[in-house]
Design a protein around this motif. Structure first.
Motif, PDB file in Angstrom:
ATOM      1  N   ASP A  60      40.356  63.782  34.374  1.00  0.00           N
ATOM      2  CA  ASP A  60      40.475  65.232  34.184  1.00  0.00           C
ATOM      3  C   ASP A  60      40.602  65.642  32.729  1.00  0.00           C
ATOM      4  N   GLY A  61      40.270  64.737  31.790  1.00  0.00           N
ATOM      5  CA  GLY A  61      40.423  65.143  30.403  1.00  0.00           C
ATOM      6  C   GLY A  61      40.133  64.045  29.404  1.00  0.00           C
ATOM      7  N   THR A  95      44.099  67.874  29.429  1.00  0.00           N
ATOM      8  CA  THR A  95      44.052  67.656  30.868  1.00  0.00           C
ATOM      9  C   THR A  95      43.527  68.898  31.586  1.00  0.00           C
ATOM     10  N   ASP A 121      47.039  71.446  28.901  1.00  0.00           N
ATOM     11  CA  ASP A 121      46.198  71.707  30.072  1.00  0.00           C
ATOM     12  C   ASP A 121      45.238  72.828  29.690  1.00  0.00           C
ATOM     13  N   GLN A 180      39.447  60.415  30.593  1.00  0.00           N
ATOM     14  CA  GLN A 180      40.140  60.287  31.864  1.00  0.00           C
ATOM     15  C   GLN A 180      39.422  61.132  32.925  1.00  0.00           C
ATOM     16  N   ARG A 206      46.336  64.973  23.976  1.00  0.00           N
ATOM     17  CA  ARG A 206      45.952  64.722  25.366  1.00  0.00           C
ATOM     18  C   ARG A 206      45.511  66.036  25.987  1.00  0.00           C
TER      19      ARG A 206
END
Length: 341
Positions: free
Chosen positions: A277-278, A245, A220, A275, A243
């Motif tokens: 948010d990311g 986010t 994150d 995506q 990943r």
């Protein structure tokens, strides 16, 4: 006041201008005119400033006239840009009665707001409270002081990322464990990805052994959102997926730092999905040279430059965009040897 492509400058100077009688006109180049300024302009209007857009409300060019008269409370979103919050905090000691700022949504990039609070305190404005949904600043005055500016942790991410991508070690002098900058935690991100980290009181060293592969992570990045392009280019060299986010709001930066970043990296053959948010970046051995557009974004340009140490034939349009934050970037990058195998 021509702020060119600098969103930070344009927002801070708009707030400062509202303290004076004016009129002051703040403008910038076309990409900056498209960036949102509405929450800041709304707040300055509520504080008594005269805010007159030349075309569309919430965008540059805008003409501002003061003085500010103060208000019982101002409310703005906290999840669009911390720069709106910082702009108001910086002028708050000069507003009669100070500032009571409510946040209608959770605050993103909180470390940047904490930097603002710390710098204000160093200059005498130390009655500042930063909460989850509320910020207060007492009225008062600033005082002159001697202030040591830390090395820029955001810019330091590029040579540190080079150590991760190429292998070897990079030391950043003056950036140690006592840094107030949230972006200084980038070295911890690289450690999670397989690098060796040494952080002293005043120096940071990141090293990767060339026989140790990089690995992907889930992260994150809402608190270190400026470094998303840097992490993304490092992730293209990892052996497992990454990943990212929590950063949907960076679509409104100098570029769309999700969509534009993905578009350019795909030109190199990167396997990357966007995506809400990311991003998700998956490993591939098929990266190849291509001509990449910076989208008027210094952070895309510098990240692509670092990736060019590992990808032959990578070309960057508008390389001079880096002058916004690091005019000597390309000379510094030339000092780092490219990966040869």
């Amino acid at each position: 006041l021509d702020t060119r492509l600098a969103g930070t400058t344009s927002r801070f100077i708009t707030a400062v201008a509202a303290l004076g009688p004016g009129p002051y006109t703040i403008d910038g180049e076309p990409p900056l005119r498209s960036r949102p300024m509405g929450p800041l302009h709304d707040s300055l209007h509520s504080l008594g400033a005269r805010v007159e857009p030349a075309d569309q409300w919430g965008h540059l060019p805008v003409t501002v006239s003061g003085p500010l008269g103060g208000a019982d409370a101002i409310v703005m979103p906290g999840d669009v840009s911390s720069q709106y919050v910082t702009a108001l905090m910086l002028i708050a000691p000069m507003i009669r009665g100070g500032l009571s700022l409510g946040l209608s949504t959770a605050l993103v990039s909180r470390p940047y707001v904490e930097i603002t609070k710390s710098v204000m305190a160093a200059f005498g404005a130390d009655d500042v409270t930063v909460g989850e949904r509320h910020i207060t600043v007492a009225d008062g005055a600033y005082r002159a002081t001697t202030y040591r500016v830390e090395p820029d942790a955001s810019s330091a991410s590029y040579p540190l990322a080079a150590a991760a991508i190429v292998g070897g070690a990079v030391s950043v002098r003056g950036l140690g464990r006592s840094s107030m900058q949230g972006d200084a935690t980038f070295c911890d991100v690289l450690e999670r990805m397989g690098c060796i980290l040494t952080v002293g009181a005043t120096d940071t060293v990141v090293m990767r052994r060339r026989d140790t592969p990089l690995r992907g992570i889930d992260i994150d990045m809402s608190d270190i959102s400026d470094l998303v392009p840097t992490v993304a280019v490092v992730a293209t060299q990892a052996t497992t997926p990454t990943r990212i986010t929590g950063v949907g709001f960076i679509r409104g930066k100098e570029s769309d730092r999700l969509g534009d970043l993905a578009t350019e990296l795909r030109k190199l053959g990167a396997d990357i999905d966007v995506q809400t948010d990311g991003l998700t970046i998956r490993p591939t051995d098929m990266l190849h040279g291509a001509r990449l557009d910076t989208h008027h974004d210094h952070r895309l340009a510098m990240s692509f430059g670092v990736l060019g140490l590992a990808v032959d034939g990578l070309e960057i349009t508008d390389p001079h965009v880096v002058s916004k934050s690091w005019p000597g970037f390309w000379d510094a990058l030339d000092e780092i040897p490219a990966r040869t195998s």
